[in-house]
Design a protein around this motif. Structure first.
Motif, PDB file in Angstrom:
ATOM      1  N   ALA A 268     -31.218 -16.049 -18.360  1.00  0.00           N
ATOM      2  CA  ALA A 268     -32.108 -17.194 -18.568  1.00  0.00           C
ATOM      3  C   ALA A 268     -32.914 -17.013 -19.847  1.00  0.00           C
ATOM      4  N   ALA A 269     -33.227 -18.139 -20.468  1.00  0.00           N
ATOM      5  CA  ALA A 269     -34.057 -18.163 -21.672  1.00  0.00           C
ATOM      6  C   ALA A 269     -35.122 -19.229 -21.501  1.00  0.00           C
ATOM      7  N   VAL A 270     -36.337 -18.911 -21.915  1.00  0.00           N
ATOM      8  CA  VAL A 270     -37.469 -19.818 -21.773  1.00  0.00           C
ATOM      9  C   VAL A 270     -38.165 -19.947 -23.117  1.00  0.00           C
ATOM     10  N   CYS A 278     -41.070 -25.762 -23.122  1.00  0.00           N
ATOM     11  CA  CYS A 278     -40.447 -26.888 -23.817  1.00  0.00           C
ATOM     12  C   CYS A 278     -38.936 -26.833 -23.679  1.00  0.00           C
ATOM     13  N   GLY A 279     -38.411 -25.717 -23.188  1.00  0.00           N
ATOM     14  CA  GLY A 279     -36.982 -25.617 -22.933  1.00  0.00           C
ATOM     15  C   GLY A 279     -36.672 -24.419 -22.076  1.00  0.00           C
ATOM     16  N   VAL A 280     -35.878 -24.624 -21.030  1.00  0.00           N
ATOM     17  CA  VAL A 280     -35.432 -23.535 -20.158  1.00  0.00           C
ATOM     18  C   VAL A 280     -33.927 -23.696 -19.968  1.00  0.00           C
ATOM     19  N   GLY A 281     -33.198 -22.606 -20.165  1.00  0.00           N
ATOM     20  CA  GLY A 281     -31.755 -22.669 -20.007  1.00  0.00           C
ATOM     21  C   GLY A 281     -31.214 -21.467 -19.275  1.00  0.00           C
ATOM     22  N   VAL A 282     -30.125 -21.659 -18.530  1.00  0.00           N
ATOM     23  CA  VAL A 282     -29.421 -20.562 -17.864  1.00  0.00           C
ATOM     24  C   VAL A 282     -27.949 -20.636 -18.252  1.00  0.00           C
ATOM     25  N   GLY A 283     -27.253 -19.504 -18.121  1.00  0.00           N
ATOM     26  CA  GLY A 283     -25.835 -19.481 -18.473  1.00  0.00           C
ATOM     27  C   GLY A 283     -25.182 -18.210 -18.003  1.00  0.00           C
ATOM     28  N   ASP A 284     -23.909 -18.053 -18.321  1.00  0.00           N
ATOM     29  CA  ASP A 284     -23.187 -16.842 -17.950  1.00  0.00           C
ATOM     30  C   ASP A 284     -23.566 -15.670 -18.845  1.00  0.00           C
ATOM     31  N   THR A 285     -24.040 -15.972 -20.051  1.00  0.00           N
ATOM     32  CA  THR A 285     -24.504 -14.936 -20.977  1.00  0.00           C
ATOM     33  C   THR A 285     -25.876 -15.333 -21.495  1.00  0.00           C
ATOM     34  N   ILE A 286     -26.583 -14.370 -22.071  1.00  0.00           N
ATOM     35  CA  ILE A 286     -27.906 -14.687 -22.595  1.00  0.00           C
ATOM     36  C   ILE A 286     -27.793 -15.578 -23.820  1.00  0.00           C
ATOM     37  N   SER A 287     -26.725 -15.450 -24.562  1.00  0.00           N
ATOM     38  CA  SER A 287     -26.503 -16.322 -25.710  1.00  0.00           C
ATOM     39  C   SER A 287     -26.334 -17.766 -25.260  1.00  0.00           C
ATOM     40  N   ALA A 293     -31.453 -23.555 -23.721  1.00  0.00           N
ATOM     41  CA  ALA A 293     -32.902 -23.736 -23.882  1.00  0.00           C
ATOM     42  C   ALA A 293     -33.210 -24.428 -25.205  1.00  0.00           C
ATOM     43  N   TYR A 294     -32.486 -24.063 -26.242  1.00  0.00           N
ATOM     44  CA  TYR A 294     -32.692 -24.686 -27.551  1.00  0.00           C
ATOM     45  C   TYR A 294     -32.315 -26.163 -27.512  1.00  0.00           C
ATOM     46  N   GLU A 295     -31.173 -26.476 -26.900  1.00  0.00           N
ATOM     47  CA  GLU A 295     -30.719 -27.864 -26.816  1.00  0.00           C
ATOM     48  C   GLU A 295     -31.675 -28.727 -26.001  1.00  0.00           C
ATOM     49  N   ALA A 296     -32.430 -28.099 -25.088  1.00  0.00           N
ATOM     50  CA  ALA A 296     -33.356 -28.860 -24.247  1.00  0.00           C
ATOM     51  C   ALA A 296     -34.390 -29.601 -25.079  1.00  0.00           C
ATOM     52  N   ASP A 297     -34.875 -28.943 -26.147  1.00  0.00           N
ATOM     53  CA  ASP A 297     -35.873 -29.571 -27.017  1.00  0.00           C
ATOM     54  C   ASP A 297     -35.891 -28.838 -28.348  1.00  0.00           C
ATOM     55  N   PRO A 298     -34.940 -29.170 -29.249  1.00  0.00           N
ATOM     56  CA  PRO A 298     -34.849 -28.457 -30.529  1.00  0.00           C
ATOM     57  C   PRO A 298     -36.019 -28.720 -31.472  1.00  0.00           C
ATOM     58  N   ASP A 421     -30.702 -30.648 -15.635  1.00  0.00           N
ATOM     59  CA  ASP A 421     -29.391 -30.580 -15.009  1.00  0.00           C
ATOM     60  C   ASP A 421     -29.256 -29.176 -14.443  1.00  0.00           C
ATOM     61  N   ALA A 422     -28.045 -28.730 -14.145  1.00  0.00           N
ATOM     62  CA  ALA A 422     -27.870 -27.446 -13.473  1.00  0.00           C
ATOM     63  C   ALA A 422     -28.099 -26.255 -14.394  1.00  0.00           C
ATOM     64  N   GLN A 423     -28.160 -26.491 -15.730  1.00  0.00           N
ATOM     65  CA  GLN A 423     -28.246 -25.370 -16.654  1.00  0.00           C
ATOM     66  C   GLN A 423     -29.426 -25.406 -17.617  1.00  0.00           C
ATOM     67  N   ARG A 424     -30.180 -26.491 -17.654  1.00  0.00           N
ATOM     68  CA  ARG A 424     -31.269 -26.557 -18.619  1.00  0.00           C
ATOM     69  C   ARG A 424     -32.257 -27.655 -18.254  1.00  0.00           C
ATOM     70  N   THR A 425     -33.446 -27.541 -18.767  1.00  0.00           N
ATOM     71  CA  THR A 425     -34.389 -28.646 -18.690  1.00  0.00           C
ATOM     72  C   THR A 425     -33.989 -29.689 -19.729  1.00  0.00           C
ATOM     73  N   LEU A 426     -34.277 -30.943 -19.427  1.00  0.00           N
ATOM     74  CA  LEU A 426     -33.939 -32.042 -20.329  1.00  0.00           C
ATOM     75  C   LEU A 426     -35.180 -32.780 -20.808  1.00  0.00           C
ATOM     76  N   GLY A 427     -36.240 -32.708 -20.011  1.00  0.00           N
ATOM     77  CA  GLY A 427     -37.489 -33.364 -20.366  1.00  0.00           C
ATOM     78  C   GLY A 427     -38.614 -32.788 -19.533  1.00  0.00           C
ATOM     79  N   VAL A 428     -39.784 -32.601 -20.166  1.00  0.00           N
ATOM     80  CA  VAL A 428     -40.944 -32.035 -19.474  1.00  0.00           C
ATOM     81  C   VAL A 428     -42.145 -32.927 -19.734  1.00  0.00           C
ATOM     82  N   GLY A 429     -42.750 -33.412 -18.658  1.00  0.00           N
ATOM     83  CA  GLY A 429     -43.986 -34.174 -18.752  1.00  0.00           C
ATOM     84  C   GLY A 429     -45.114 -33.339 -18.183  1.00  0.00           C
TER      85      GLY A 429
END
Length: 511
Positions: A268-270, A278-287, A293-298, A421-429
């Motif tokens: 996971a990356a925060v 502003c972005g949280v992502g999970v995946g099979d690798t840290i990369s 997480a970056y795509e969530a809010d670049p 979605d199942a792998q990242r945040t898309l919007g945070v209020g």
């Protein structure tokens, strides 16, 4: 008559050199136990305390300095005729320097599986009594509790023949801080053993970690203190590998990032800005997790703080190096990653032992004139009493999205809404005065990505307007505590749009 110095320390660093310097200044050295043995073995002439008291150490050394021959010498007003007469009458000689540090209680209770008996035996009684007596009488007595002060005391003794009142007062204040902190650790330990949640009085102690250049704003002074025996998995115990020192706001943001990344077992990356994710992502690798997480809010990630729960490898470092970031926190960095990232002069690289067991502790918040304390919010999805409130149940993919959103939303300032979605945040209020306002911010940020996504709320919906807004944006699943008197309106609206809505029974306010 020779002046007297009483030396009795657990930490023997520098004590031999200090004693030798005092001996050259014609001080008589009094001592006890291990300190006396150490000094004698190195050629220092020492008078045993029991020779002064006329009474042997008893009860395994529990009683040795608690005697009028010692405490009279510490507490006497050396220019008071009445005190002088009483000292002569009872054969008491003044003690001018006291150098004492205490049984290692903190070090003892920090050992894994320490016994209560061992902890109790490492509660010092005679040491604090001598320190407090000497500090009270600092008009006449120089009291030292820290080896770092030996040099200044010796400098003044060599130059002036005695220490200045200003130095004695500074050292006395240090003593009372030290004994207060010592007692705070003991009272905390015994309170925990007694399982008292909110005792009639509570005392915390903290140790200076570093002065800060400034506080929340440049015109505010600040410092960073760490809690003794606090969790290793914390910003207070992070090791900084590279970059300039942390600022007040850096520390706040880094702490927020760590608290969020703790929620995840998978890579996971925060990304955090101003204490909100502003972005949280999970995946099979840290990369992959960081990429999510970056795509969530670049946009918002620029100048942000990143926490990752796996070692940073070269591929991830390559991604990180392409963005302006303040701090990167991870369990470790590969040699290649470290080489690449340290090319940036100011970026801070921190490591934290993510594998260490996390200790629960109190959350504390200061208010003017007081302090609020509470247990940390460790309530997770697995603890919730899940109830599917709508006609339709979530799909497998929706469940994963709901779990991610629920893990993140409790770390967002209230009122809080997270779209994911199942792998990242898309919007945070975050931090809005009404819930539908927070929802609109999160949904606007998600944009077209909200179609088929999940929405998490930190508290219940007081009316159905948030469901309406979510449905129009394409949200297909919602997770919220439930418990509003108008829950049925929200359930009806969700059913109308075919949304699966889950109640957890627990809110996650964060102020």
């Amino acid at each position: 008559m020779k002046k007297r110095a009483l030396l009795s320390v657990s930490d023997k660093s520098g004590i031999l050199e200090f004693a030798q310097a005092l001996e050259k200044l014609d001080y008589e050295i009094l001592s006890t136990g291990g300190t006396m043995k150490h000094l004698k073995e190195n050629g220092v002439a020492v008078t045993a305390v029991d020779e002064v008291t006329g009474f042997p150490e008893i009860m395994e050394g529990r009683v040795k300095t608690l005697n009028p021959m010692i405490h009279g010498g510490l507490l006497a007003k050396q220019d008071d005729p009445t005190h002088q007469a009483q000292m002569i009458e009872h054969g008491i000689e003044p003690i001018h320097i006291v150098c004492v540090n205490l049984y290692p209680f903190k070090e003892t209770i920090s050992k894994p599986n320490v016994s209560v008996e061992d902890a109790i035996e490492n509660i010092d009684i005679g040491g604090p009594a001598m320190l407090r007596a000497s500090a009270k009488n600092h008009a006449y007595v120089t009291v030292i509790v820290d080896a770092a002060d030996y040099a200044q005391v010796l400098e003044e003794l060599n130059e002036e023949g005695q220490t200045t009142l200003a130095t004695r007062r500074r050292l006395a204040a240090k003593v009372f801080r030290h004994t207060a902190a010592y007692d705070a650790l003991i009272s905390g330990y015994l309170t925990d053993l007694s399982e008292e949640k909110f005792p009639e009085q509570i005392t915390f102690t903290y140790e200076l970690k570093q002065p800060l250049r400034y506080g929340e704003n440049p015109h505010q002074k600040a410092a960073f203190y760490s809690r003794p025996l606090g969790s290793d998995f914390s910003i207070a115990n992070a090791e900084q590998l590279h970059g300039k020192e942390l600022s007040y706001n850096n520390i706040q943001d880094a702490n927020a990032a760590i608290q969020i990344v703790k929620e995840f077992q998978q890579p996971a990356a925060v990304a955090v800005k101003h204490m909100n994710p502003c972005g949280v992502g999970v995946g099979d690798t840290i990369s992959e997790a960081f990429n999510k997480a970056y795509e969530a809010d670049p946009v918002s990630i620029f100048g942000g703080i990143i926490a990752l729960n796996r070692e940073v490898d070269a591929a991830t470092a390559e991604q990180l190096s392409g963005i302006f970031l303040e701090i990167i926190i991870a369990p470790s960095f590969t040699e290649e990653a470290n080489t690449l990232l340290t090319k940036k002069k100011n970026i801070r690289l921190l490591t934290i032992p993510f594998g260490q067991q996390i200790k629960d502790s109190w959350n504390t918040v200061s208010v003017e004139g007081g302090l609020l304390i509470q247990e940390p919010d460790t309530f997770g999805f697995e603890n919730a009493d899940i109830r599917i409130a709508t006609d339709r149940e979530p799909t497998e993919a929706e469940w994963e999205a709901l779990k991610l959103g629920w893990a993140v939303v409790k770390h967002v300032k209230s009122n809080a809404i997270v779209v994911s979605d199942a792998q990242r945040t898309l919007g945070v209020g975050a931090g809005q005065m009404n819930r539908v306002g927070a929802a609109n911010i999160a949904l606007t940020q998600a944009g077209e990505r909200a179609n088929g996504a999940a929405l998490a709320s930190d508290a219940f919906f007081p009316m159905d307007d948030t469901v309406e807004a979510a449905a129009k944006a394409g949200i297909t699943a919602i997770i919220q505590p439930g418990g509003s008197v108008k829950d049925e309106d929200s359930i009806k609206k969700a059913n109308e749009y075919g949304i699966a809505m889950v109640f957890t029974g627990v809110r996650h306010f964060k102020h």
